[in-house]
Write an enzyme that holds these catalytic residues in place. Structure first.
Site, mmCIF file in Angstrom:
data_model
loop_
_atom_site.group_PDB
_atom_site.id
_atom_site.type_symbol
_atom_site.label_atom_id
_atom_site.label_comp_id
_atom_site.label_asym_id
_atom_site.label_seq_id
_atom_site.Cartn_x
_atom_site.Cartn_y
_atom_site.Cartn_z
ATOM 1 N N LYS A 90 0.838 -1.207 0.000
ATOM 2 C CA LYS A 90 0.000 0.000 0.000
ATOM 3 C C LYS A 90 0.868 1.251 0.000
ATOM 4 O O LYS A 90 0.667 2.160 -0.804
ATOM 5 C CB LYS A 90 -0.904 -0.042 1.245
ATOM 6 N N ARG A 161 -3.404 3.232 8.561
ATOM 7 C CA ARG A 161 -3.709 2.052 7.748
ATOM 8 C C ARG A 161 -2.556 1.067 7.775
ATOM 9 O O ARG A 161 -1.398 1.443 7.673
ATOM 10 C CB ARG A 161 -3.952 2.459 6.285
ATOM 11 N N GLY A 170 -8.489 -7.149 4.360
ATOM 12 C CA GLY A 170 -9.369 -7.235 5.520
ATOM 13 C C GLY A 170 -8.764 -7.938 6.719
ATOM 14 O O GLY A 170 -9.434 -8.146 7.723
ATOM 15 N N MET A 172 -6.010 -7.020 8.562
ATOM 16 C CA MET A 172 -5.528 -6.151 9.631
ATOM 17 C C MET A 172 -6.405 -4.920 9.686
ATOM 18 O O MET A 172 -7.314 -4.769 8.901
ATOM 19 C CB MET A 172 -4.065 -5.835 9.398
ATOM 20 N N ARG A 434 -3.369 -1.781 -6.278
ATOM 21 C CA ARG A 434 -2.519 -2.960 -6.158
ATOM 22 C C ARG A 434 -2.859 -3.900 -7.304
ATOM 23 O O ARG A 434 -3.921 -3.792 -7.906
ATOM 24 C CB ARG A 434 -2.752 -3.659 -4.814
ATOM 25 N N HIS A 552 -16.576 -8.951 1.228
ATOM 26 C CA HIS A 552 -15.536 -9.799 1.800
ATOM 27 C C HIS A 552 -15.584 -11.202 1.217
ATOM 28 O O HIS A 552 -14.582 -11.751 0.769
ATOM 29 C CB HIS A 552 -15.700 -9.848 3.322
ATOM 30 N N SER A 860 15.199 -42.281 -8.986
ATOM 31 C CA SER A 860 13.996 -41.479 -8.792
ATOM 32 C C SER A 860 13.895 -41.190 -7.299
ATOM 33 O O SER A 860 13.839 -42.122 -6.491
ATOM 34 C CB SER A 860 12.768 -42.247 -9.276
ATOM 35 N N CYS A 927 9.734 -38.460 -7.581
ATOM 36 C CA CYS A 927 8.362 -38.959 -7.686
ATOM 37 C C CYS A 927 7.591 -38.826 -6.378
ATOM 38 O O CYS A 927 6.485 -39.320 -6.247
ATOM 39 C CB CYS A 927 8.353 -40.406 -8.161
ATOM 40 N N TYR A 947 13.399 -35.016 -14.954
ATOM 41 C CA TYR A 947 11.947 -34.864 -14.859
ATOM 42 C C TYR A 947 11.498 -34.769 -13.401
ATOM 43 O O TYR A 947 12.241 -35.153 -12.485
ATOM 44 C CB TYR A 947 11.233 -36.036 -15.545
HETATM 45 P P1 ADP Z 1 -7.820 -2.453 3.854
HETATM 46 O O1 ADP Z 1 -6.405 -2.850 3.647
HETATM 47 O O2 ADP Z 1 -8.555 -3.313 4.789
HETATM 48 O O3 ADP Z 1 -8.512 -2.176 2.573
HETATM 49 P P2 ADP Z 1 -7.411 0.365 4.076
HETATM 50 O O4 ADP Z 1 -6.285 0.910 4.872
HETATM 51 O O5 ADP Z 1 -7.209 0.345 2.618
HETATM 52 O O6 ADP Z 1 -7.765 -1.059 4.643
HETATM 53 O O7 ADP Z 1 -8.637 1.262 4.456
HETATM 54 C C1 ADP Z 1 -9.942 0.854 4.696
HETATM 55 C C2 ADP Z 1 -10.902 1.796 3.993
HETATM 56 O O8 ADP Z 1 -10.718 3.138 4.392
HETATM 57 C C3 ADP Z 1 -10.728 1.774 2.492
HETATM 58 O O9 ADP Z 1 -11.976 1.829 1.887
HETATM 59 C C4 ADP Z 1 -9.956 3.028 2.225
HETATM 60 O O10 ADP Z 1 -10.172 3.508 0.933
HETATM 61 C C5 ADP Z 1 -10.481 3.966 3.283
HETATM 62 N N1 ADP Z 1 -9.483 4.982 3.643
HETATM 63 C C6 ADP Z 1 -8.251 4.749 4.091
HETATM 64 N N2 ADP Z 1 -7.572 5.887 4.253
HETATM 65 C C7 ADP Z 1 -8.397 6.884 3.925
HETATM 66 C C8 ADP Z 1 -8.276 8.301 3.877
HETATM 67 N N3 ADP Z 1 -7.135 8.895 4.202
HETATM 68 N N4 ADP Z 1 -9.332 9.004 3.475
HETATM 69 C C9 ADP Z 1 -10.483 8.378 3.138
HETATM 70 N N5 ADP Z 1 -10.679 7.070 3.154
HETATM 71 C C10 ADP Z 1 -9.639 6.305 3.530
HETATM 72 MG MG MG Z 2 -7.698 -1.118 1.174
#
Ligand code: ADP
Ligand code: MG
Ligand code: MG
Length: 969
Positions: A90, A161, A170, A172, A434, A552, A860, A927, A947
């Site tokens: 990220k 984040r 989802g 962490m 990503r 999810h 083998s 094998c 192989y």
């Molecule tokens: P995950 O890895 O679980 O997607 P994120 O860190 O990407 O967690 O964030 C969770 C949500 O919060 C996402 O929808 C993201 O776009 C939103 N978000 C994160 N940072 C900001 C920010 N600075 N302003 C607005 N929305 C944010």
């Molecule tokens: Mg995200």
């Protein structure tokens, strides 16, 4: 003993020697019970001790921390996309999007190295270490936004984040709107002229902070999130259904009750200081790296713990500022099918996770996507346009900008992108990009499409294939005829393709329990959460009542390559009653349904499935693999049917044909038993004469299927005890057949019992004590080869002697084989080329491979036994402690699944080198189970093996892995 044997196993090792074990177990049952009692009592204590011990050891290796914080914003960044190891995916991509000139809120990334320090030295030291850099970075965000952190008159709010090297959707936690308190909310209400927005942000913040940082999120899924409970109550009091229907006063009430709940739970007031909040948030992200969900996800995806997570702190942008604001997710191509079609979902006046959480029904970004969605939902065009318009309709300019950004990102990364965005009062902000998770089918299609478009070259295209994921493409799809007759009882979104049929369960735990009993289950949920991961992993498919294509359930299922139908709105799930009502019919737990993840259809009952198509893009990937691979891929196949299947998957020969598997078919077992139970050579010869034509027939079928490719046939391997009758009735039947007494049979059976059958009278030890068995098998192979040759089929039989540990053993067996072959040639007036070789599966064979190669034409590596004997782990008993070993970090993976390159691999290397030192042209292969596991295949390819051989369904996986090994070398 069952005649049905799993094609995915080698040797008899996995068949349970039931009777013997039962006998042993009875003896030790009481001892075990007592032992178990003490172990359980001690377990918690031991676990902590072991963990401390491991941690202490690793903390002796100290790393020095360099720069810990990297800033980004306003077209500049200290990091970039290549720094994902340090900044997490990220953080690295946020930096890169800045450098690409895209609109990204400014912020900074705390490195993954800090996470490791945190895990080792704890909070106080790390906070002290990084504080100066964090303060400086906040100041730079302040400068770019013109707001001030911890300043109620002009507040800067941030999100905190997580972001690991590999994406863990989802898994962490994230906190939004951090920096708020009673004073800032008032300022925000006033400055924006939108008190609802201010209070909505505030209530979200208190909730997220309480859940994530203060630990109020329920640990157990039967517990209710205290904030959700309050929220439901307030909505009920107000008589509304959705949170966007709440008004300012309600939101204020929510904050008040949330804070009271915090006070009750923590005994302290909710923290007002933005700095205190920030450090709480940062540390919570580091803590979340070690939470149970994250640990499980890492284990399932083999992500090392040392990678750590980065922390991203980023200025907030608000999608909840009103109807001119929105938040959403988008994909540059279809993650389910791979179709080159931009798509995504959004929600007006919403923030963060609302889209994925399935709280309201998200709307589609493109008109085309919106119409497709409506068609699947059975919604008319009028209703769609009125109630669920696309972003292209509601905010056309912003939709165009988003699509353009997506194209630019895909052009830059040369791969399908998964993006998060927010629209704040008419301005687009990018929050994440990503390389998107995708199904196996999408993976193949996207790689081939990008190759054809000239975006990537052949080698890159091949490297884009995750070999393991091809598995999804090899499994059955619904039979077209059966599908026509099947009754559709519900419709949802085609969230993750595939065909699934199974019995309904409603809880992830039940899914686990039932599948452990060998049942096929479909997990039916209102919606899924990360807690359901284990259950989803074992289910055939997942059906949810709520949630869109990016929910999810959908995202996780696609990642797992699991069939999923999400958002089937009309079904009614009742967890308490354990029922789901579809199309007016009440289905109970245990009832059968079928899901089509490619169309979103849910069918009544069990729908028949058929083999998948293997041409098209998949075929092209296979062809490309052959072009680059230097290692052949053979298969482990015991029957003509398996051999034919494997040929379809592109197997280039048979690396292991286990003759004993043929012994269980039909009436053969009787002849086998007769041979074993005979008290003298004469009796054995009579029985072997009955087996000869059957074996010969099988070999002919296999040679025919392999049509010119090499076929390695292993001589009898398992201990004879595996074959004899164990029940009284069966013993009686055998006695009658042979004209001897039941007592005699029973005595013989008992005499065959061994304390350690794995290390007992098996492998070449059988052929040495009963040379007539080797003789019969060699004859069957050679005669079959001659018969095929006469039919014009090219044959290359390779006769393999198992479990050799000394040169003399092999010499002994090779003599019998060669004498027998010469005899058959003489009788038939015809010859064939054949080879005699051995398995290298006893450590001593690897150590003396230079001697053994004097006699062997080929080696083998039987890495199942080799692993077993090198570690000293019994493969049947190891699961009991391997799980624990993985938990405390002694082993990262199961060495029976992934070749232990450090240890067992050394024996393999030694065996190859010593063998080829004696005989440079020595043919070498593997094998064991590892022959189909990508990292092990690469290891073998790099050792220069001719192989690898694996079960039929892994052949395509191994082919790609072999090509990748050659490309990466
Ligand atoms: P995950 O890895 O679980 O997607 P994120 O860190 O990407 O967690 O964030 C969770 C949500 O919060 C996402 O929808 C993201 O776009 C939103 N978000 C994160 N940072 C900001 C920010 N600075 N302003 C607005 N929305 C944010
Ligand atoms: Mg995200
Ligand atoms: Mg073996």
């Amino acid at each position: 003993m069952q005649a049905k044997i799993n094609v995915g196993t080698t040797g008899y090792d996995r068949w349970k020697s039931d009777q013997f074990r039962r006998l042993q177990l009875k003896k030790y049952a009481i001892y075990l019970a007592v032992f178990h009692y003490f172990m359980t009592a001690l377990h918690a204590k031991l676990l902590t001790n072991e963990q401390t011990y491991l941690n202490t050891k690793s903390s002796l290796i100290k790393t020095s921390m360099a720069k810990t914080v990297y800033t980004f914003g306003d077209g500049k960044a200290e990091g970039n996309a290549s720094m994902r190891n340090l900044l997490g995916g990220k953080g690295a991509n946020l930096a890169e999007m800045n450098l690409l000139g895209m609109p990204v809120p400014p912020g900074f990334t705390i490195t993954t190295e800090v996470c490791n320090e945190y895990t080792q030295y704890g909070r106080d030291k790390v906070v002290a270490d990084i504080k100066p850099e964090v303060e400086k970075a906040i100041a730079s965000v302040e400068a770019l936004t013109g707001n001030k952190f911890d300043d109620p008159t002009n507040p800067l709010l941030v999100s905190v984040r997580s972001g690991a090297r590999a994406s863990m959707p989802g898994m962490m936690d994230t906190v939004l709107n951090l920096g708020m308190n009673d004073a800032t909310v008032a300022t925000m209400a006033e400055k924006s002229g939108n008190p609802r927005f201010a209070w909505d942000s505030y209530r979200r913040f208190v909730q997220m902070y309480g859940d994530v940082v203060l630990g109020m999120k329920p640990k157990n899924k039967t517990d209710i999130d205290p904030f959700e409970e309050i929220m439901d109550k307030v909505k009920e009091e107000k008589g509304v259904k959705f949170d966007n229907e709440l008004e300012v006063e309600d939101l204020q009430e929510l904050v008040k009750r949330f804070k009271a709940a915090v006070k009750e739970y923590t005994g302290k007031d909710f923290p007002d200081s933005a700095w205190e909040q920030l450090w709480g948030g940062i540390c919570a992200v580091f803590d979340s790296w070690m939470n149970e969900r994250a640990i499980l996800y890492r284990r399932m995806n083999q992500i090392p713990e040392e990678w750590g997570t980065a922390v991203n702190v980023q200025a907030m942008v608000y999608g909840n500022m009103g109807d001119n604001s929105a938040t959403g997710v988008a994909f540059s191509r279809d993650a389910a099918t791979g179709e080159n079609l931009f798509n995504g979902e959004y929600l007006i006046n919403a923030q963060g996770e609302d889209v994925v959480a399935g709280i309201r029904t998200p709307q589609q970004i493109t008109v085309e996507g919106s119409r497709r969605w409506a068609a699947l939902q059975g919604i008319t065009e009028e209703e769609r346009a009125a109630k669920y318009p696309s972003l292209e309709e509601t905010m056309p300019a912003l939709a165009a900008e988003l699509i353009d950004t997506a194209h630019r990102l895909e052009d830059y990364y040369k791969d399908m992108q998964d993006m998060e965005f927010t629209i704040q009062d008419g301005k687009l902000w990018m929050l994440q990009t990503r390389n998107g998770k995708r199904t196996g089918a999408a993976m193949v299609k996207i790689a081939m499409d990008l190759l054809r478009a000239g975006e990537i070259d052949e080698k890159t295209a091949l490297l884009r294939i995750e070999p393991q994921k091809l598995d999804e493409l090899l499994h059955p799809v619904f039979d077209k005829e059966a599908l026509k007759k099947a009754k559709v009882v519900a419709k949802g979104l085609p969230a993750s393709p595939g065909a699934a049929t199974g019995q309904i369960v409603f809880q992830a735990d039940d899914a686990e329990a039932w599948s452990e009993q060998g049942k096929k289950v479909v997990l039916v949920r209102i919606e899924t959460s990360p807690e359901d991961l284990r259950g989803m992993a074992v289910a055939q498919g997942i059906l949810t009542m709520r949630g869109g294509m990016t929910s999810h359930a959908a995202v996780v299922a696609r990642g797992m390559g699991k069939c999923c139908v999400s958002g089937a709105g009309e079904i009614v799930v009742d967890y308490k009653a354990k029922t789901v009502t579809m199309d007016g019919k009440v289905y109970n737990e245990g009832d059968w349904i079928s899901l089509n993840g490619s169309t979103g259809d849910v069918y009544d009952g069990e729908v028949r499935t058929t083999e998948p198509e293997l041409d098209g893009d998949f075929g092209e990937v296979m062809e490309l693999s052959n072009k680059y691979a230097k290692t052949l891929v053979r298969t482990n196949a015991d029957t003509p049917r398996d051999a034919t299947q494997a040929r379809r998957f592109g197997a280039q020969g048979i690396g292991l044909c286990r003759t004993e598997h043929m012994f269980f078919e039909g009436d053969r077992i009787k002849a086998v038993r007769e041979m074993i139970l005979s008290s003298d050579l004469e009796g054995r010869r009579v029985a072997l004469a009955k087996l000869l034509p059957m074996q010969r027939g099988d070999f002919e079928g296999i040679f025919e299927a392999m049509d010119g490719f090499g076929v390695t046939v292993r001589l009898l391997d398992p201990p004879l005890h595996e074959f004899v009758p164990h029940t009284e009735a069966a013993q009686k039947e055998m006695a009658d057949e042979m004209g001897i007494s039941a007592e005699e049979v029973k005595a013989k059976v008992e005499s065959l019992e061994e304390f350690n059958p794995m290390l007992g009278h098996r492998g070449c030890r059988l052929g040495i004590t009963f040379p007539e068995i080797t003789e019969m098998q060699a004859r069957a192979i050679i005669e079959a080869a001659i018969n095929c040759k006469r039919k014009g089929i090219e044959v290359h039989p390779e006769i393999m002697v198992p479990l050799v540990g000394t040169l003399k053993e092999l010499q002994h067996q090779a003599n019998i084989i060669n004498i027998t072959a010469a005899k058959v040639f003489d009788e038939q007036g015809e010859t064939v080329d054949y080879k005699v070789g051995t398995m290298i599966e006893v450590p001593r064979a690897a150590l003396t491979a230079n001697q053994i190669a004097e006699v062997a034409d080929f080696f083998s590596f039987g890495t199942n036994d080799l692993t077993q004997m090198t570690f000293g782990y019994s493969r049947d008993d190891a699961p009991k402690f391997l799980k624990h070993y993985k938990e405390v970090g002694i082993l990262k993976v199961d060495p029976f699944e992934v070749l232990d390159q450090e240890g067992v691999g050394q024996l393999v290397r030694m065996g190859v080198e010593k063998g080829r030192a004696t005989k440079p042209e020595l043919k070498v292969g593997i094998c064991g189970e590892h022959g189909g596991e990508p990292s092990s295949v690469k290891f073998c390819a790099n050792l220069g093996m001719n192989y690898v051989s694996c079960s039929p369904f892994r052949v395509p996986i191994a082919r790609v892995a072999a090509a990748q090994a050659a490309i990466e070398a």
